[in-house]
Write a protein that holds these residues in place. Structure first.
Motif, PDB file in Angstrom:
ATOM      1  N   PRO A 122       0.814  -1.216   0.000  1.00 53.10           N
ATOM      2  CA  PRO A 122       0.000   0.000   0.000  1.00 53.10           C
ATOM      3  C   PRO A 122       0.844   1.261   0.000  1.00 53.10           C
ATOM      4  CG  PRO A 122       0.098  -0.929   2.196  1.00 53.10           C
ATOM      5  CD  PRO A 122       0.773  -1.923   1.291  1.00 53.10           C
ATOM      6  N   PRO A 123       0.254   2.371  -0.364  1.00 51.09           N
ATOM      7  CA  PRO A 123       0.959   3.652  -0.260  1.00 51.09           C
ATOM      8  C   PRO A 123       1.358   3.926   1.190  1.00 51.09           C
ATOM      9  CG  PRO A 123      -1.071   3.880  -1.526  1.00 51.09           C
ATOM     10  CD  PRO A 123      -1.115   2.529  -0.899  1.00 51.09           C
ATOM     11  N   ASP A 124       2.433   4.661   1.349  1.00 49.77           N
ATOM     12  CA  ASP A 124       2.810   5.104   2.695  1.00 49.77           C
ATOM     13  C   ASP A 124       2.753   6.626   2.812  1.00 49.77           C
ATOM     14  OD1 ASP A 124       5.064   5.902   1.280  1.00 49.77           O
ATOM     15  OD2 ASP A 124       6.458   4.610   2.368  1.00 49.77           O
ATOM     16  N   ALA A 125       2.195   7.274   1.783  1.00 55.97           N
ATOM     17  CA  ALA A 125       2.084   8.734   1.762  1.00 55.97           C
ATOM     18  C   ALA A 125       0.801   9.124   1.032  1.00 55.97           C
ATOM     19  CB  ALA A 125       3.287   9.348   1.058  1.00 55.97           C
ATOM     20  N   TYR A 126       0.074  10.048   1.626  1.00 53.15           N
ATOM     21  CA  TYR A 126      -1.193  10.497   1.035  1.00 53.15           C
ATOM     22  C   TYR A 126      -1.197  12.023   0.989  1.00 53.15           C
ATOM     23  CZ  TYR A 126      -2.816   5.731   1.926  1.00 53.15           C
ATOM     24  OH  TYR A 126      -2.949   4.357   1.953  1.00 53.15           O
ATOM     25  N   LEU A 127      -1.428  12.562  -0.201  1.00 47.13           N
ATOM     26  CA  LEU A 127      -1.571  14.006  -0.379  1.00 47.13           C
ATOM     27  C   LEU A 127      -3.036  14.289  -0.675  1.00 47.13           C
ATOM     28  CD1 LEU A 127      -0.105  16.783  -0.703  1.00 47.13           C
ATOM     29  CD2 LEU A 127      -0.036  16.294  -3.162  1.00 47.13           C
ATOM     30  N   CYS A 128      -3.665  15.114   0.173  1.00 51.49           N
ATOM     31  CA  CYS A 128      -5.114  15.350   0.077  1.00 51.49           C
ATOM     32  C   CYS A 128      -5.386  16.808  -0.263  1.00 51.49           C
ATOM     33  CB  CYS A 128      -5.797  14.982   1.391  1.00 51.49           C
ATOM     34  SG  CYS A 128      -5.572  13.251   1.863  1.00 51.49           S
ATOM     35  N   ALA A 129      -6.276  17.013  -1.228  1.00 56.67           N
ATOM     36  CA  ALA A 129      -6.546  18.357  -1.749  1.00 56.67           C
ATOM     37  C   ALA A 129      -7.643  19.091  -0.991  1.00 56.67           C
ATOM     38  CB  ALA A 129      -6.894  18.286  -3.227  1.00 56.67           C
ATOM     39  N   GLY A 130      -8.043  18.582   0.165  1.00 54.24           N
ATOM     40  CA  GLY A 130      -9.074  19.271   0.944  1.00 54.24           C
ATOM     41  C   GLY A 130      -9.371  18.553   2.239  1.00 54.24           C
ATOM     42  N   ASP A 131     -10.042  19.275   3.151  1.00 54.90           N
ATOM     43  CA  ASP A 131     -10.334  18.759   4.488  1.00 54.90           C
ATOM     44  C   ASP A 131     -11.147  17.472   4.467  1.00 54.90           C
ATOM     45  OD1 ASP A 131     -10.583  21.797   4.192  1.00 54.90           O
ATOM     46  OD2 ASP A 131     -10.100  21.662   6.322  1.00 54.90           O
ATOM     47  N   SER A 132     -12.255  17.493   3.726  1.00 56.64           N
ATOM     48  CA  SER A 132     -13.153  16.340   3.738  1.00 56.64           C
ATOM     49  C   SER A 132     -12.494  15.119   3.120  1.00 56.64           C
ATOM     50  CB  SER A 132     -14.458  16.671   3.016  1.00 56.64           C
ATOM     51  OG  SER A 132     -14.216  17.028   1.665  1.00 56.64           O
ATOM     52  N   VAL A 133     -11.675  15.339   2.094  1.00 51.72           N
ATOM     53  CA  VAL A 133     -10.945  14.234   1.483  1.00 51.72           C
ATOM     54  C   VAL A 133      -9.992  13.614   2.502  1.00 51.72           C
ATOM     55  CG1 VAL A 133      -9.372  13.558  -0.367  1.00 51.72           C
ATOM     56  CG2 VAL A 133     -11.091  15.319  -0.773  1.00 51.72           C
ATOM     57  N   ALA A 134      -9.268  14.456   3.218  1.00 53.47           N
ATOM     58  CA  ALA A 134      -8.301  13.957   4.190  1.00 53.47           C
ATOM     59  C   ALA A 134      -8.973  13.169   5.301  1.00 53.47           C
ATOM     60  CB  ALA A 134      -7.506  15.115   4.774  1.00 53.47           C
ATOM     61  N   LEU A 135     -10.109  13.653   5.790  1.00 50.63           N
ATOM     62  CA  LEU A 135     -10.817  12.928   6.846  1.00 50.63           C
ATOM     63  C   LEU A 135     -11.258  11.550   6.359  1.00 50.63           C
ATOM     64  CD1 LEU A 135     -12.979  15.798   8.363  1.00 50.63           C
ATOM     65  CD2 LEU A 135     -11.045  14.649   9.455  1.00 50.63           C
ATOM     66  N   ALA A 136     -11.742  11.468   5.116  1.00 53.96           N
ATOM     67  CA  ALA A 136     -12.168  10.188   4.568  1.00 53.96           C
ATOM     68  C   ALA A 136     -10.990   9.251   4.340  1.00 53.96           C
ATOM     69  CB  ALA A 136     -12.930  10.412   3.258  1.00 53.96           C
ATOM     70  N   VAL A 137      -9.879   9.787   3.837  1.00 53.47           N
ATOM     71  CA  VAL A 137      -8.675   8.976   3.631  1.00 53.47           C
ATOM     72  C   VAL A 137      -8.154   8.463   4.963  1.00 53.47           C
ATOM     73  CG1 VAL A 137      -6.240   9.101   2.964  1.00 53.47           C
ATOM     74  CG2 VAL A 137      -8.003  10.008   1.437  1.00 53.47           C
TER      75      VAL A 137
END
Length: 210
Positions: A122-137
């Motif tokens: 799996p990925p070990d790094a996540y770049l999120c373009a917004g608050d709601s996306v980050a919470l879901a990720v």
């Protein structure tokens, strides 16, 4: 019925921009386009994405995952530009999650994150373009049995200020939407009063909080 227009979610060849330029009607867009010389306020999404990739690499991460906006938006292209630059400099791998985008609901994003983790390596790094996306990720990472900060790290754009209350803490880069609204209104008034549109352009720099 109006003296000017403000709108958002621009595309490179935005028909609204073409129409308003041809009509000589004052407007300000939240986001740039490929049309030169019109008034806009935009956030430097390329700089945000680049800074995020560099931060994740500095924390020892190597396999990046990103959920993008829909391809038609200008800021999607800017995000890709910043990611590409960061990946080229760091040697990280990057995968763009297929079958979902940031417009989808939180549950779809959470499920997509869990599905990807379950496939292995799996990925070990996540770049999120917004608050709601980050919470879901983050929910997807946790629900898949992984630990944020150990198995993976997250960098997110923040527009609401909510991440000062989120645990575990993740790295945050701010976008000031309230300021953007104020700036768009100010630019529109100046344009209505006769200032040339090509002088009424603002590109907001990301506020990096790490």
């Amino acid at each position: 019925m109006a003296d000017g227009v403000i709108f958002s979610r621009t595309s490179p060849d935005d028909e609204r921009v073409r129409l308003l330029i041809d009509a000589g009607f004052p407007f300000v867009s939240h986001g740039r386009t490929d049309f030169p010389g019109h008034a806009y306020v935009d956030y430097d999404n390329a700089a945000f994405a680049y800074a995020g990739v560099k931060r994740l690499h500095a924390k020892g991460r190597r396999r990046l995952s990103v959920i993008l906006p829909e391809e038609g938006y200008t800021f999607t292209h800017h995000l890709r530009e910043g990611i590409a630059r960061g990946v080229a400099e760091t040697g990280m791998s990057v995968e763009f999650v297929s079958g979902t985008n940031i417009e989808d609901g939180a549950e779809a994003i959470r499920a997509a994150t869990m599905t990807r983790i379950a496939k292995g390596t799996p990925p070990d790094a996540y770049l999120c373009a917004g608050d709601s996306v980050a919470l879901a990720v983050m929910a997807g990472i946790t629900d898949a049995g992984q630990t944020i900060g150990t198995d993976a790290d997250v960098v997110t754009k923040q527009m609401s200020g909510i991440f000062s209350l989120v645990r575990p803490r993740v790295d945050v880069i701010n976008e000031d939407i309230t300021l953007a609204g104020l700036q768009m209104a100010q630019l529109l008034l100046r344009q209505i009063q006769g200032e040339p549109a090509e002088t009424l352009q603002i590109l907001q720099a990301p506020e990096i909080l790490f």
